[in-house]
Write a protein that holds these residues in place. Structure first.
Motif, PDB file in Angstrom:
ATOM      1  N   GLU A 264      66.944 -49.607  53.012  1.00 30.02           N
ATOM      2  CA  GLU A 264      68.200 -50.516  52.988  1.00 30.02           C
ATOM      3  C   GLU A 264      68.819 -50.681  51.400  1.00 30.02           C
ATOM      4  O   GLU A 264      69.962 -50.587  51.292  1.00 30.02           O
ATOM      5  CB  GLU A 264      67.936 -51.789  53.466  1.00 30.02           C
ATOM      6  N   PHE A 265      67.681 -50.655  50.649  1.00 32.04           N
ATOM      7  CA  PHE A 265      68.240 -50.682  49.233  1.00 32.04           C
ATOM      8  C   PHE A 265      69.149 -49.612  48.874  1.00 32.04           C
ATOM      9  O   PHE A 265      70.012 -49.598  48.148  1.00 32.04           O
ATOM     10  CB  PHE A 265      67.010 -50.935  48.339  1.00 32.04           C
ATOM     11  N   ILE A 266      68.604 -48.475  49.177  1.00 32.71           N
ATOM     12  CA  ILE A 266      69.246 -47.350  48.833  1.00 32.71           C
ATOM     13  C   ILE A 266      70.874 -47.241  49.441  1.00 32.71           C
ATOM     14  O   ILE A 266      71.555 -46.649  48.633  1.00 32.71           O
ATOM     15  CB  ILE A 266      68.516 -45.835  49.341  1.00 32.71           C
ATOM     16  N   LYS A 267      70.977 -47.469  50.481  1.00 27.58           N
ATOM     17  CA  LYS A 267      72.201 -47.718  51.280  1.00 27.58           C
ATOM     18  C   LYS A 267      73.048 -48.319  50.431  1.00 27.58           C
ATOM     19  O   LYS A 267      74.402 -48.064  50.221  1.00 27.58           O
ATOM     20  CB  LYS A 267      72.071 -47.927  52.778  1.00 27.58           C
ATOM     21  N   ILE A 268      72.721 -49.610  50.281  1.00 24.67           N
ATOM     22  CA  ILE A 268      73.347 -50.592  49.380  1.00 24.67           C
ATOM     23  C   ILE A 268      73.942 -50.276  48.110  1.00 24.67           C
ATOM     24  O   ILE A 268      75.137 -50.514  47.435  1.00 24.67           O
ATOM     25  CB  ILE A 268      72.472 -51.991  49.415  1.00 24.67           C
ATOM     26  N   MET A 269      73.185 -49.388  47.525  1.00 25.46           N
ATOM     27  CA  MET A 269      73.251 -48.795  45.866  1.00 25.46           C
ATOM     28  C   MET A 269      74.194 -47.777  46.004  1.00 25.46           C
ATOM     29  O   MET A 269      74.942 -47.148  45.089  1.00 25.46           O
ATOM     30  CB  MET A 269      72.029 -48.595  45.490  1.00 25.46           C
ATOM     31  N   VAL A 270      74.705 -47.202  47.314  1.00 27.34           N
ATOM     32  CA  VAL A 270      75.583 -45.975  47.275  1.00 27.34           C
ATOM     33  C   VAL A 270      77.112 -46.524  46.946  1.00 27.34           C
ATOM     34  O   VAL A 270      77.570 -45.783  45.999  1.00 27.34           O
ATOM     35  CB  VAL A 270      75.492 -45.317  48.597  1.00 27.34           C
ATOM     36  N   VAL A 271      77.407 -47.543  47.529  1.00 24.64           N
ATOM     37  CA  VAL A 271      78.804 -47.854  47.213  1.00 24.64           C
ATOM     38  C   VAL A 271      78.959 -49.351  46.997  1.00 24.64           C
ATOM     39  O   VAL A 271      78.026 -49.890  47.563  1.00 24.64           O
ATOM     40  CB  VAL A 271      79.668 -47.652  48.860  1.00 24.64           C
ATOM     41  N   LYS A 272      79.630 -49.733  45.837  1.00 29.28           N
ATOM     42  CA  LYS A 272      79.935 -51.095  45.443  1.00 29.28           C
ATOM     43  C   LYS A 272      81.423 -51.234  45.470  1.00 29.28           C
ATOM     44  O   LYS A 272      82.146 -50.587  44.804  1.00 29.28           O
ATOM     45  CB  LYS A 272      79.369 -51.227  43.949  1.00 29.28           C
TER      46      LYS A 272
END
Length: 319
Positions: free
Chosen positions: A5-13
């Motif tokens: 979940e952390f990886i997915k959030i960190m892809v796009v901001k």
């Protein structure tokens, strides 16, 4: 929060910013050698706001829904066939396009209005801002709030400017550079697959050319040069609505690729901030078009064909 979940959030901001703040970021990023940018207007139609996905013009075009892009390349841009089909076309004759290799033809046609599976990016954040504004509706009625700011659109309407860290993207996905052997390599070097739970298996084709101008021979691509262009090849292979950003989220999530910072930042600027107050002389209230015109980053400077005029004409009230 679990690792995936952390990886997915960190892809796009997503970052909501003012026009003035974006110009500050742009002045810093002009010195960077790791980002490319794409500007998208999004839609405000019949009172509704819709954010556009990041698709190629070919995948958006209804005429090509049943024709794979690789087939299009092979049947239309292949050297001998292209020469037979189009040698009598005046534009082809003038530009000697029939003498070019496939990649050079593809890059040239992309920048002169032909739909392809190349998605345009630029190294210049100011150019991206111009293109993010280029599909706005022309504004006829002047309507301002008490503070002198325009009130043309609902407050939730924003343009989107995508900043992609291409160095991380290339390294993480081992992306191949687009070559003149694109047709023969299409289903090998450029094919990717994701298989996310509840989404099923998705196949796409992805490639990149960060400095395409250096890979064109035999023709002067004025538009590409002036727009400081870069290309990402993205073909969603009939996976409707599966856009580049969704694929990147899925791929990094599925492969648990860790990032120190988001690989994609989306700068969002409200439509209303792009316009100026007709009564104000304050320099911070210049319209975005006026500022870009001063910096020579409008259609008049970025094109040598009618496309530049087409885009500039919608800003007739900003002159």
């Amino acid at each position: 929060m679990v690792k995936s979940e952390f990886i997915k959030i960190m892809v796009v901001k997503e970052i909501n910013i003012s026009l003035q703040k974006y110009f500050e970021i742009a002045s810093t990023d002009l010195k960077s050698d790791k980002y490319i940018y794409r500007g998208q207007t999004n839609s405000f139609l019949k009172g509704g706001y819709l954010e556009w996905k990041v698709f190629s013009s070919y995948n958006r075009n209804e005429q090509f829904k049943k024709i794979m892009f690789c087939s299009f390349l092979n049947q239309q841009l292949e050297t001998n066939l292209f020469d037979i089909y189009y040698r009598n076309n005046q534009f082809v004759t003038d530009k000697k396009l029939n003498k070019l290799d496939l990649r050079s033809k593809l890059y040239y046609l992309q920048h002169y209005g032909i739909p392809t599976c190349l998605i345009d990016f630029t190294h210049n954040p100011l150019v991206a801002l111009y293109f993010a504004m280029s599909s706005l509706n022309a504004v006829g009625n002047r309507n301002y709030c008490r503070e002198g700011f325009p009130n043309f659109y609902p407050e939730n309407c924003s343009i989107s400017i995508y900043q992609i860290n291409y160095k991380v993207l290339i390294e993480a996905l081992k992306l191949s550079v687009i070559s003149s052997n694109l047709v023969s390599e299409y289903y090998g070097k450029f094919q990717f697959e994701t298989n996310i739970l509840n989404k099923g298996k998705k196949k796409i084709h992805l490639g990149i050319d960060v400095f395409p101008e250096s890979n064109i021979s035999g023709v002067d691509n004025f538009n590409l040069k002036k727009q400081e262009g870069a290309f990402i090849l993205y073909d969603n292979q009939r996976n409707d609505d599966y856009d580049l950003i969704e694929f990147l989220c899925d791929y990094f999530y599925e492969n648990e690729i860790e990032l120190d910072e988001p690989i994609v930042k989306i700068f969002k600027i409200k439509y209303n901030e792009l316009y100026k107050s007709s009564s104000s002389k304050h320099p911070n209230l210049k319209s975005a078009f006026n500022i870009l015109e001063e910096k020579k980053k409008t259609g008049n400077y970025l094109f040598n064909d009618i496309q530049g005029l087409k885009y500039d004409l919608i800003f007739f009230n900003e002159r």
